[in-house]
Design an enzyme around this catalytic site. Structure first.
Site, short mmCIF file in Angstrom:
data_model
loop_
_atom_site.label_atom_id
_atom_site.label_comp_id
_atom_site.label_asym_id
_atom_site.label_seq_id
_atom_site.Cartn_x
_atom_site.Cartn_y
_atom_site.Cartn_z
N HIS A 36 0.82 -1.21 0.00
CA HIS A 36 0.00 0.00 0.00
C HIS A 36 0.86 1.26 0.00
O HIS A 36 0.57 2.23 -0.69
CB HIS A 36 -0.96 -0.01 1.20
CG HIS A 36 -2.23 -0.74 0.90
ND1 HIS A 36 -2.28 -2.12 0.87
CD2 HIS A 36 -3.46 -0.31 0.57
CE1 HIS A 36 -3.51 -2.48 0.55
NE2 HIS A 36 -4.24 -1.42 0.36
N LYS A 101 -10.23 -7.49 7.64
CA LYS A 101 -10.97 -7.69 8.90
C LYS A 101 -11.00 -6.39 9.69
O LYS A 101 -10.06 -5.61 9.65
CB LYS A 101 -10.38 -8.84 9.71
CG LYS A 101 -9.00 -8.57 10.27
CD LYS A 101 -8.62 -9.61 11.33
CE LYS A 101 -7.14 -9.65 11.60
NZ LYS A 101 -6.71 -9.42 12.95
#
Lengths: 175, 280
Positions: A36, A101
């Site tokens: 990222h 999550k």
């Protein structure tokens, strides 16, 4: 239970409702912290990305190494919120689906709504179970990052819950 | 004196790392099954079924229970009557970890420097804690812990005059902040007293204790019960999507402390808390 197949176009995404359980079949890419950071830098510098983000599915996951036989032993989701500061920029570049999550920031939620994207939850700590839903796995980019590389996965009936739907409705907000 | 060869230590560490990563602890599996029986929420039930099945698959197919095979903590209780022979004690432990993570296809998650962040490629070094005890045996415990939950752990230097209620509130608040992120239902380790570092050590050590154990110290047992009760009213539940079961178990450990302080450390751990022990 609804079954969905990639590419998850806008037409598919907008049908999905927060809290709904779905089974996903198709191609997804793993990406976590370091990837990222790199993708965001490339976007900022207007450089070419190592994967086409339009309608892509990104799975926040750092699997165990590929075993003999070609599968991962274990590949559950990692905590999504660590990706929050990078996510809006990727959504702007066409990213449409994320799997991870836990909860997301307001910025991410707002951008999901704006781009008609979707955020799925996978069951954390069920890595062995989820690995059985993977048909094939290949290193796609940044192999030098090991577990943090981008892996291209083909999945079949991968179980997910809609965490934030394309209208920005968040499963962790309504509780 | 009893001689123990380093090779024995290395092999034990390797086997313990593999066992911990493939076989969910019996006490935790039992707690998950109990939660499944008690849970009314349909979605929570569904998730718990998946977690139980995950443990079955992991054991049968020797797959890691969780892909985050963790940073390994190794706890050594070294009998003072033991003489380690054949090489370097600490190297043997690291080599055991290295072999397990290579042969077991476990994830290598350790970077050599927190700033430079280059992966060591071996999941070493492990963090080793050694204490010297009576006797002629070595007890080895490994705790490979995922960082999703380690990240949510916390320590607070509380005041000596703070009430039990305030301690409970700090522990519960820490779990609340962890929310859905650290794979609930949680297992909580609480370290009370000592110094800043001792409290943190105790809280982590507490995770290696069976969650169905009754704390031998009555005042700690009562504290554990109160925290557990409060924790399970939080409605965090499996995956943070609600339900009765937010905390599967809790263990508290204490140590004498200074008149001016009350260190409290809370180590948050997930439903896939992994550890294994062996006595040589």
């Amino acid at each position: 239970m609804r079954k969905i197949t990639t590419p998850l176009t806008k037409a598919v995404r907008t049908k999905l409702k927060c809290g709904e359980h779905v089974l996903l079949t198709g191609t997804i890419y793993t990406a976590r912290d370091m990837v990222h950071k790199r993708l965001k830098e490339l976007v900022d510098r207007k450089k070419r990305l190592p994967l086409e983000l339009k309608n892509a599915v990104i799975y926040y996951c750092g699997p165990t190494p590929i075993r003999t036989g070609g599968d991962f032993g274990s590949c559950g989701p990692t905590t999504s919120s660590r990706m929050d500061s990078f996510t809006p920029a990727l959504l702007q570049k066409g990213l449409a689906v994320m799997i991870g999550k836990g909860s997301r920031s307001k910025d991410v939620r707002d951008m999901i709504k704006k781009r008609r994207a979707v955020y799925f939850l996978a069951v954390g700590g069920a890595g062995a179970y989820l690995a059985k839903k993977i048909i094939s796995a290949n290193t796609h980019a940044y192999a030098e990052l090991g577990a943090e590389a981008i892996y291209k996965l083909k999945v079949k009936n991968f179980p997910l819950i809609v965490g934030i739907d394309s209208r920005g409705k968040d499963i962790y907000e309504k509780r | 004196m009893r001689n123990i060869h380093v090779k024995k230590i290395k092999n034990a560490v390797r086997e313990l790392c593999l066992e911990a990563n493939f076989n969910l602890r019996k006490d935790i599996l039992a707690a998950l099954k109990k939660a499944l029986r008690q849970e009314k929420n349909k979605r929570s039930k569904r998730i718990l079924i998946m977690l139980v099945e995950n443990a079955v698959i992991a054991k049968k197919e020797r797959r890691a229970i969780c892909q985050d095979t963790g940073a390994v903590s190794v706890y050594i209780s070294m009998g003072q009557g033991v003489r380690v022979t054949g090489g370097d004690f600490e190297k043997a432990i690291q080599e055991g970890v290295r072999e397990a993570y290579r042969s077991g296809h476990l994830r290598k998650s350790i970077v050599a420097s927190p700033i430079k962040r280059k992966n060591t490629g071996t999941n070493t070094p492990a963090v080793i804690h050694t204490e010297i005890v009576k006797g002629e045996k070595i007890k080895i415990t490994v705790l490979p812990k995922g960082f999703g939950s380690e990240n949510k752990s916390s320590i607070k230097m509380m005041k000596p005059t703070d009430s039990e209620k305030e301690i409970i509130s700090f522990v519960t608040e820490t779990a609340k902040v962890a929310g859905a992120d650290a794979c609930p239902p949680y297992i909580i380790g609480v370290g009370l007293g000592g110094t800043f570092d001792k409290a943190a050590w105790l809280s982590k050590m507490a995770l290696t204790i069976r969650i169905d154990r009754k704390n031998p110290r009555p005042h700690l047992r009562k504290l554990e019960e109160k925290i557990l009760k409060k924790m399970n009213t939080l409605n965090i539940g499996p995956m943070g999507l609600g339900g009765k079961m937010t905390c599967l178990g809790i263990n508290a450990l204490e140590y004498p402390t200074h008149i001016a302080g009350l260190p409290v450390a809370v180590n948050i751990s997930c439903h896939a808390t992994r550890s294994a022990s062996k006595i040589l």
